[in-house]
Design a protein around this motif. Structure first.
Motif, short mmCIF file in Angstrom:
data_model
loop_
_atom_site.label_atom_id
_atom_site.label_comp_id
_atom_site.label_asym_id
_atom_site.label_seq_id
_atom_site.Cartn_x
_atom_site.Cartn_y
_atom_site.Cartn_z
N ARG A 1 1.53 -1.34 -0.23
CA ARG A 1 0.37 0.05 -0.05
C ARG A 1 0.63 1.38 -0.17
NH1 ARG A 1 -4.81 -1.47 5.06
NH2 ARG A 1 -5.69 -2.57 3.56
N LEU A 2 1.63 1.21 0.24
CA LEU A 2 2.90 2.40 0.93
C LEU A 2 3.75 2.72 -0.53
CD1 LEU A 2 3.91 4.98 2.46
CD2 LEU A 2 6.19 2.72 3.08
N GLY A 3 3.83 1.72 -1.74
CA GLY A 3 4.35 1.65 -2.68
C GLY A 3 3.75 1.97 -3.85
N ASN A 4 2.39 1.60 -3.48
CA ASN A 4 1.03 2.26 -4.38
C ASN A 4 1.08 3.86 -4.20
OD1 ASN A 4 1.07 0.04 -5.96
ND2 ASN A 4 -0.49 -0.80 -4.44
N LEU B 1 8.96 7.67 -1.65
CA LEU B 1 9.09 6.84 -0.32
C LEU B 1 9.34 5.94 0.35
CD1 LEU B 1 8.45 8.11 2.85
CD2 LEU B 1 6.14 7.46 2.73
N LEU B 2 8.26 4.97 -0.47
CA LEU B 2 9.47 3.56 -0.47
C LEU B 2 10.64 3.39 -1.04
CD1 LEU B 2 8.51 0.92 0.46
CD2 LEU B 2 7.50 0.72 -1.77
N ARG B 3 11.04 3.92 -2.06
CA ARG B 3 12.35 3.82 -2.50
C ARG B 3 13.10 4.14 -0.83
NH1 ARG B 3 15.20 7.37 -5.72
NH2 ARG B 3 17.27 6.80 -6.46
N GLU B 4 13.10 5.43 -0.45
CA GLU B 4 13.51 5.83 0.44
C GLU B 4 14.00 5.00 1.52
OE1 GLU B 4 15.89 8.41 -0.48
OE2 GLU B 4 14.70 8.99 -2.20
N LEU B 5 12.70 4.83 1.83
CA LEU B 5 12.70 3.66 3.52
C LEU B 5 13.31 2.27 3.42
CD1 LEU B 5 8.63 4.67 4.17
CD2 LEU B 5 11.05 5.92 5.40
N LYS B 6 13.39 1.92 2.64
CA LYS B 6 14.12 0.64 1.96
C LYS B 6 15.61 0.99 2.26
CE LYS B 6 13.03 -2.39 -1.08
NZ LYS B 6 12.00 -3.12 -2.57
N GLY B 7 16.07 1.76 1.55
CA GLY B 7 17.46 2.52 1.27
C GLY B 7 17.97 2.05 2.72
N ARG B 8 17.14 3.38 3.63
CA ARG B 8 17.74 3.22 5.15
C ARG B 8 17.01 2.90 6.32
NH1 ARG B 8 16.99 6.90 0.91
NH2 ARG B 8 18.57 8.57 1.39
N LEU B 9 15.95 2.60 6.41
CA LEU B 9 15.36 1.56 7.54
C LEU B 9 16.09 0.13 8.26
CD1 LEU B 9 11.76 2.01 7.91
CD2 LEU B 9 13.59 3.45 8.90
N LYS B 10 17.49 -0.13 8.08
CA LYS B 10 18.50 -1.01 8.15
C LYS B 10 18.52 -1.40 9.69
CE LYS B 10 19.10 -1.25 4.05
NZ LYS B 10 18.27 -2.70 3.19
N GLY B 11 18.74 -1.58 10.20
CA GLY B 11 18.55 -2.46 12.39
C GLY B 11 19.86 -1.64 12.07
N ARG B 12 20.87 -1.77 11.35
CA ARG B 12 22.00 -0.84 12.34
C ARG B 12 22.12 0.27 12.38
NH1 ARG B 12 26.59 0.69 10.12
NH2 ARG B 12 28.62 1.22 10.66
N ASN B 13 21.11 1.26 11.67
CA ASN B 13 21.27 2.21 11.35
C ASN B 13 20.25 2.82 12.17
OD1 ASN B 13 22.68 2.31 9.16
ND2 ASN B 13 21.34 2.46 6.71
N ILE B 14 19.38 2.35 12.05
CA ILE B 14 17.73 2.62 13.75
C ILE B 14 18.75 2.57 14.59
CG2 ILE B 14 16.17 2.28 14.57
CD1 ILE B 14 14.81 0.88 11.55
N PHE C 1 15.73 9.96 -14.51
CA PHE C 1 15.03 8.93 -15.28
C PHE C 1 13.49 9.40 -13.77
CE2 PHE C 1 13.50 4.82 -12.94
CZ PHE C 1 13.16 4.26 -14.25
N ILE C 2 13.96 10.10 -13.06
CA ILE C 2 12.93 9.66 -11.60
C ILE C 2 11.53 10.82 -12.67
CG2 ILE C 2 11.69 10.32 -9.40
CD1 ILE C 2 14.57 9.83 -8.63
N ARG C 3 12.19 11.48 -13.29
CA ARG C 3 11.50 12.46 -14.09
C ARG C 3 10.74 11.98 -15.03
NH1 ARG C 3 16.51 16.39 -14.13
NH2 ARG C 3 15.79 17.89 -12.13
N LEU C 4 11.51 11.28 -15.79
CA LEU C 4 10.00 10.27 -16.83
C LEU C 4 9.38 9.42 -16.18
CD1 LEU C 4 13.28 9.60 -19.10
CD2 LEU C 4 11.79 11.79 -19.36
N SER C 5 9.69 8.96 -14.74
CA SER C 5 8.44 8.11 -14.31
C SER C 5 6.87 8.90 -13.85
CB SER C 5 8.98 8.25 -12.61
OG SER C 5 8.67 8.68 -11.54
N PRO C 6 6.02 8.04 -13.77
CA PRO C 6 4.44 8.14 -14.45
C PRO C 6 4.52 8.84 -12.79
CG PRO C 6 5.01 6.19 -13.56
CD PRO C 6 6.08 6.57 -13.97
N GLN C 7 5.19 8.58 -11.56
CA GLN C 7 4.78 9.23 -10.51
C GLN C 7 4.94 11.49 -10.70
OE1 GLN C 7 7.16 9.30 -6.73
NE2 GLN C 7 9.12 9.27 -7.97
N SER C 8 4.11 12.23 -9.58
CA SER C 8 4.15 13.09 -9.64
C SER C 8 4.94 13.52 -8.72
CB SER C 8 2.17 13.71 -9.07
OG SER C 8 2.50 13.07 -8.13
N THR C 9 4.99 14.80 -9.23
CA THR C 9 6.07 15.53 -8.52
C THR C 9 6.04 15.59 -6.85
OG1 THR C 9 6.81 17.32 -10.52
CG2 THR C 9 6.97 18.38 -8.43
#
Length: 540
Positions: free
Chosen positions: A8-11, A16-29, A107-115
């Motif tokens: 649901r978050l990804g949809n 946001l899902l992309r950013e969270l997946k790259g940062r919410l690691k156990g060691r970082n938290i 690449f993100i500019r060409l994606s269908p997501q809005s600004t």
């Protein structure tokens, strides 16, 4: 269940899902939480050593602890404020610069997501570990505040304003990050350093009944005197010196009398300028070659700007320190100079846009000549100088009304008029210089335009000061040709000298406009000839 939530978050927001997946690691938290807890304990123990050694009565002990907890509360608020805004700005600018260098931003500019999705995903996702570290401070913050007899409503109001300030500063950081390639990786330090310096300036600046009082609305610490109930006297307690904040006025309304009015206007201020930053970000993100603002948007933004600067200038003198009318008027002119330097950068099209515009006018001369003025005022690709002049008129009319209605001597009014006219012509000269520089064929034309305009503003007064040529001395009239002619006009200039300076400035402006028109005509003719010859003009 967790997978459904992630889906649901990804949809809802893929960024946001992309950013969270790259940062919410156990060691970082774990690192973020440990740093936050250690910092809070160090802050608490640093204040614990101040316990009085002498014997106090029970009542005195209670009052001492109340003040002590209040001071810890303010210290923790200050720590959270600077950590969130400065470090968060650094993280966002660095992240966007990294995206630009890797090529993923296109690449993100060409994606269908809005600004809006991209903007929200970055704001919520990039500083997520910082948000977690700040969230751990909330229980301690509440405890210290309530123990210091600060109400829950007041504590919540501070956090609401802090969230609004984060939206403003982080949006500005993202917009600044879009220009990362200009600074070769140094932009994150530059941007976060600018945020740090601005917060220091806004926090240390006392309420002095001038347009500078507007700056205090950009700092959440403006609520501190109300949280600790020190608004009746000159607030000189920790951490900042805001002065007699109860004397703060906006269009002569007693803004500083109630904390609620400060909260409402601060939120309105943050919301308004976050909106304008968002408009510029949306345009620049989707089309990096376009101007930051449309001409129509610039007129509305200028109206908002003059409303705030003039609103804080129109204050009744108080028993505390207040600027007299001439000084307050020149502060408004100085703030307007900052605005128009930004508008020159935001409204001056690049070379390719101007080539397209001139080619269009050459090919359709019979149908568009009658609408030239409208095109210059509203067109997306037309030169921005007439639009800058229109913005100047939006500023001038309220200032003229202020001068006429102010109860000062007629000579002071004439000096204010002269300063206003000379300042406006110099702004148009800077705008013409910037547009000429943006017509250069070099790929670094933006840097050239910025450097030349900054040099035109900074070098003349610097050289005059180095040469000990000050207003009132021989050759002091040269100050009339700088961006800051006000002191000379107010104290030393004669009517004849002001008229001479005006005529010389008009001649300079006319020469620059003639050169700009000539360059535009040549660019349009060469592009049209190349098109008629059956080949595309070279991109520059």
């Amino acid at each position: 269940m967790v997978l459904k939530g992630i889906d649901r978050l990804g949809n809802w927001n893929p960024q946001l899902l992309r950013e969270l997946k790259g940062r919410l690691k156990g060691r970082n938290i774990a690192i973020a939480l440990i740093i936050s807890l250690v910092g809070q304990f160090l802050l608490f123990f640093s204040w614990s050593g101040d316990h009085p050694r002498r014997h106090l009565s029970e009542l005195e002990i209670q009052l001492w602890w109340q003040d002590h907890y209040r001071d810890i509360f303010i210290s923790l608020s200050l720590f959270v404020l600077f950590a969130l805004l400065v470090i968060g700005s650094y993280m966002l600018i660095a992240n966007l610069g990294h995206e630009e260098r890797r090529g993923t931003l296109n690449f993100i500019r060409l994606s269908p997501q809005s600004t809006g999705q991209f903007w929200l995903g970055k704001l919520l996702g990039v500083p997520i570990l910082l948000y977690l570290a700040i969230a751990i401070t909330i229980p301690f913050h509440l405890w210290f505040g309530l123990s210091g007899k600060i109400t829950l409503t007041e504590i919540i109001s501070f956090w609401v304003i802090l969230i609004a300030s984060s939206g403003f500063f982080f949006s500005a950081a993202l917009l600044f990050g879009l220009f990362g390639s200009w600074f070769s990786g140094f932009q994150a330090w530059l941007g976060s350093g600018a945020v740090f310096a601005f917060l220091l300036m806004a926090n240390f600046k006392p309420i002095d009944n001038s347009s500078f009082d507007w700056l205090s609305l950009f700092s959440p610490s403006v609520l501190f005197p109300y949280l600790v109930n020190e608004t009746n006297s000159r607030y000189t307690g920790f951490p900042f010196h805001l002065g007699k904040i109860q004397a703060w006025q906006f269009f002569n309304l007693p803004l500083g009398m109630m904390g609620l009015s400060i909260v409402v206007l601060t939120l309105l201020n943050y919301g308004l300028w976050t909106y304008w930053i968002g408009q510029a970000f949306n345009r620049q993100f989707r089309n990096p070659g376009t101007t930051l603002l449309s001409k129509r948007q610039s007129y509305l933004l200028t109206a908002c700007w003059i409303t705030f600067t003039l609103g804080f200038a129109l204050q009744e003198p108080t028993s505390g320190y207040s600027y007299p009318f001439p000084d307050n008027f020149y502060i408004v002119l100085g703030l307007n100079l900052v605005l128009f330097l930004g508008l020159i950068a935001a409204l001056s099209p690049q070379r390719q846009c101007l080539q397209d515009w001139t080619r269009y006018r050459h090919q359709n001369r019979s149908t568009v000549n009658s609408s030239l003025i409208a095109d210059l005022l509203w067109g997306e690709k037309s030169p921005g100088l007439l639009a800058i002049a229109m913005n100047l008129m939006i500023v001038v009319l309220p200032l003229i009304g202020w001068i006429l209605l102010e109860s000062v001597d007629i000579n002071v009014k004439l000096q204010a008029f002269a300063s206003l006219i000379l300042s406006l012509i110099m702004i148009l000269i800077y705008g013409a210089i910037a547009q000429l520089m943006l017509l250069m064929k070099t790929s670094k034309r933006g840097i050239w335009a910025t450097g030349i305009v900054v040099a035109a503003i900074v070098l003349p007064p610097t050289l005059l000061s180095v040469l000990s040529i000050f207003p009132g001395q021989s050759w002091g009239g040269l100050w009339l040709f700088t961006a800051f002619p006000w002191d000379y006009v107010m104290r030393h200039a004669s009517v004849g000298l002001v008229l001479q300076a005006f005529l010389i400035q008009v001649i300079i402006l006319g020469g620059l406009n003639w050169q700009l028109t000539r360059q535009l005509r040549r660019a349009g003719e060469s592009a049209t000839k190349a098109l008629l010859a059956g080949r595309l003009p070279l991109s520059n």
